[in-house]
Design a protein around this motif. Structure first.
Motif, short mmCIF file in Angstrom:
data_model
loop_
_atom_site.label_atom_id
_atom_site.label_comp_id
_atom_site.label_asym_id
_atom_site.label_seq_id
_atom_site.Cartn_x
_atom_site.Cartn_y
_atom_site.Cartn_z
N SER A 140 0.85 -1.18 0.00
CA SER A 140 0.00 0.00 0.00
C SER A 140 0.89 1.23 0.00
O SER A 140 1.84 1.31 0.78
CB SER A 140 -0.91 0.01 1.25
OG SER A 140 -1.66 1.21 1.32
N GLU A 141 0.60 2.16 -0.91
CA GLU A 141 1.37 3.40 -1.00
C GLU A 141 0.46 4.59 -0.73
O GLU A 141 -0.69 4.62 -1.17
CB GLU A 141 2.00 3.55 -2.39
CG GLU A 141 3.01 2.48 -2.74
CD GLU A 141 3.61 2.69 -4.11
OE1 GLU A 141 3.45 3.80 -4.65
OE2 GLU A 141 4.23 1.75 -4.64
N GLN A 142 0.98 5.55 0.00
CA GLN A 142 0.22 6.75 0.31
C GLN A 142 1.04 7.99 0.01
O GLN A 142 2.23 8.03 0.28
CB GLN A 142 -0.21 6.77 1.79
CG GLN A 142 -1.26 5.72 2.12
CD GLN A 142 -1.79 5.90 3.53
OE1 GLN A 142 -1.08 6.37 4.41
NE2 GLN A 142 -3.04 5.54 3.73
N ASP A 143 0.39 8.99 -0.56
CA ASP A 143 1.01 10.27 -0.83
C ASP A 143 0.07 11.34 -0.31
O ASP A 143 -0.98 11.62 -0.91
CB ASP A 143 1.26 10.45 -2.32
CG ASP A 143 1.90 11.79 -2.66
OD1 ASP A 143 2.24 12.53 -1.71
OD2 ASP A 143 2.04 12.11 -3.85
N ASN A 144 0.42 11.94 0.79
CA ASN A 144 -0.46 12.89 1.45
C ASN A 144 -0.19 14.34 1.07
O ASN A 144 -0.83 15.25 1.61
CB ASN A 144 -0.35 12.75 2.97
CG ASN A 144 -0.77 11.38 3.45
OD1 ASN A 144 -1.65 10.76 2.87
ND2 ASN A 144 -0.14 10.90 4.51
N THR A 145 0.74 14.59 0.16
CA THR A 145 1.12 15.96 -0.15
C THR A 145 0.17 16.56 -1.19
O THR A 145 -0.18 15.94 -2.18
CB THR A 145 2.55 16.01 -0.71
OG1 THR A 145 2.62 15.25 -1.91
CG2 THR A 145 3.53 15.44 0.31
N SER A 146 -0.23 17.77 -0.91
CA SER A 146 -1.02 18.58 -1.85
C SER A 146 -2.33 17.94 -2.27
O SER A 146 -2.84 18.20 -3.37
CB SER A 146 -0.19 18.90 -3.11
OG SER A 146 1.00 19.57 -2.77
N VAL A 147 -2.92 17.12 -1.41
CA VAL A 147 -4.24 16.56 -1.71
C VAL A 147 -5.27 17.68 -1.59
O VAL A 147 -5.40 18.29 -0.54
CB VAL A 147 -4.58 15.41 -0.76
CG1 VAL A 147 -5.99 14.90 -1.02
CG2 VAL A 147 -3.58 14.28 -0.91
N PRO A 148 -6.03 17.99 -2.66
CA PRO A 148 -6.97 19.10 -2.59
C PRO A 148 -8.19 18.76 -1.74
O PRO A 148 -8.55 17.59 -1.59
CB PRO A 148 -7.37 19.32 -4.05
CG PRO A 148 -7.20 17.98 -4.68
CD PRO A 148 -6.02 17.34 -3.98
N ASN A 149 -8.82 19.80 -1.21
CA ASN A 149 -10.12 19.62 -0.57
C ASN A 149 -11.21 20.42 -1.29
O ASN A 149 -12.35 20.50 -0.82
CB ASN A 149 -10.08 19.98 0.92
CG ASN A 149 -9.47 21.34 1.19
OD1 ASN A 149 -9.46 22.21 0.31
ND2 ASN A 149 -8.96 21.54 2.40
N ARG A 150 -10.84 21.00 -2.42
CA ARG A 150 -11.82 21.67 -3.28
C ARG A 150 -11.38 21.52 -4.73
O ARG A 150 -10.20 21.65 -5.05
CB ARG A 150 -11.95 23.14 -2.92
CG ARG A 150 -12.94 23.91 -3.82
CD ARG A 150 -13.25 25.28 -3.27
NE ARG A 150 -12.06 26.11 -3.15
CZ ARG A 150 -12.06 27.31 -2.57
NH1 ARG A 150 -13.16 27.80 -2.02
NH2 ARG A 150 -10.94 28.01 -2.49
N MET A 183 -8.01 12.42 -4.55
CA MET A 183 -7.81 11.87 -3.21
C MET A 183 -7.51 10.37 -3.23
O MET A 183 -6.76 9.89 -2.40
CB MET A 183 -9.06 12.13 -2.36
CG MET A 183 -9.34 13.60 -2.09
SD MET A 183 -10.92 13.86 -1.24
CE MET A 183 -10.63 12.97 0.28
N THR A 184 -8.07 9.64 -4.21
CA THR A 184 -7.89 8.19 -4.19
C THR A 184 -6.45 7.74 -4.41
O THR A 184 -6.06 6.69 -3.89
CB THR A 184 -8.80 7.50 -5.22
OG1 THR A 184 -8.69 8.16 -6.49
CG2 THR A 184 -10.24 7.52 -4.78
N PRO A 185 -5.60 8.48 -5.18
CA PRO A 185 -4.21 8.05 -5.27
C PRO A 185 -3.49 8.07 -3.93
O PRO A 185 -2.40 7.53 -3.80
CB PRO A 185 -3.58 9.05 -6.24
CG PRO A 185 -4.70 9.55 -7.06
CD PRO A 185 -5.84 9.59 -6.10
N VAL A 186 -4.12 8.70 -2.92
CA VAL A 186 -3.54 8.71 -1.58
C VAL A 186 -3.33 7.28 -1.08
O VAL A 186 -2.41 7.00 -0.34
CB VAL A 186 -4.47 9.50 -0.62
CG1 VAL A 186 -4.03 9.32 0.82
CG2 VAL A 186 -4.49 10.97 -1.01
N SER A 187 -4.16 6.35 -1.52
CA SER A 187 -4.02 4.96 -1.09
C SER A 187 -4.10 4.06 -2.32
O SER A 187 -5.18 3.86 -2.88
CB SER A 187 -5.10 4.59 -0.08
OG SER A 187 -4.92 3.28 0.38
#
Length: 246
Positions: free
Chosen positions: A117-127, A190-194
């Protein structure tokens, strides 16, 4: 061996290709597919029409034209199933899709125990803001999707500020379509986060199918199929890449 998607991807229009405002979108898609010599097409009908004229230059891939039109109607990009049937279908939110298969750790497991499982939490938008194409008579449609879920670590409430992503020139035939597009793009951002990478037995799964995954830790995860690869040996397995649905 090549996928049948190469047929429409490698075929192009010889002259400038234009469609006027008011053109029924899905029949136009079918016409472009058939112009490549393909007739095995499964179509979900729609009354959607183009809000404004569209033009593609000579030499444009027919797949590009098809997918531009499907986006305007709020449909999936064109894809082929395992039988070689071209599929023209409306986009369905992951939460509304049925689970196609459940991968569960145990004696009857059909997946290998090693997964990642890979996660990338940088610059994930919320809008996410999607801006359509206007003309002299009408301003462009604008769709806005926001993450205001207090349970989400990426929401406005969790961060205390907006992080905005934007697409311009979006083809959308109505406000509902461009709103859906913005919501989908925000979810995709957001989904590429996981991202889950799993090896499993040969199964009848299709791209974008929803699967349930319960590995040895016992936590049930939902994910959508993004990519599947295999060799042509008799004992081949599938190397799959999934996006976890959060």
């Amino acid at each position: 061996m090549l996928t049948k998607m190469n047929v429409v991807s490698e075929d192009t229009v010889e002259d400038r290709y234009s469609l006027p405002a008011g053109t029924e979108i899905i029949p136009a898609v079918v016409e472009v597919i058939e112009s490549s010599g393909e007739v095995r097409i499964a179509v979900t009908e729609s009354a959607s029409v183009l809000p404004s004229a569209l033009t593609w230059e000579a030499g444009t891939s027919k797949l590009t034209i098809i997918n531009d039109l499907l986006q305007a109607a709020g449909y999936w990009s064109l894809w082929c199933d395992g039988s070689g049937l071209f599929r023209v279908e409306p986009y369905v939110d992951p939460a509304s899709r049925p689970v196609s298969f459940e991968f569960k750790h145990g004696e009857a497991s059909v997946h290998f125990p090693d997964w990642s499982s890979e996660q990338d939490n940088t610059s994930v938008p919320n809008r996410f803001i999607a801006v359509g194409q206007g003309d002299e008579d009408a301003p462009p449609l604008v769709g806005v999707a926001t993450n205001e879920d207090p349970e989400s670590q990426y929401s406005y409430q969790a961060r205390g500020r907006w992080i905005t992503a934007k697409d311009e020139g979006v083809e959308a035939e109505s406000q509902s379509v461009i709103d859906q597009y913005a919501a989908r793009r925000l979810r995709d951002a957001m989904t590429p986060v996981s991202r889950l990478t799993v090896t499993h037995a040969m199964l009848a799964l299709n791209p974008n199918d929803l699967v349930a995954f319960i590995p040895e830790d016992g936590r049930r995860r939902l994910a959508t199929v993004q990519r599947m690869t295999c060799s042509f040996s008799f004992d081949t397995d599938i190397q799959a890449e999934w996006r976890e649905v959060t």
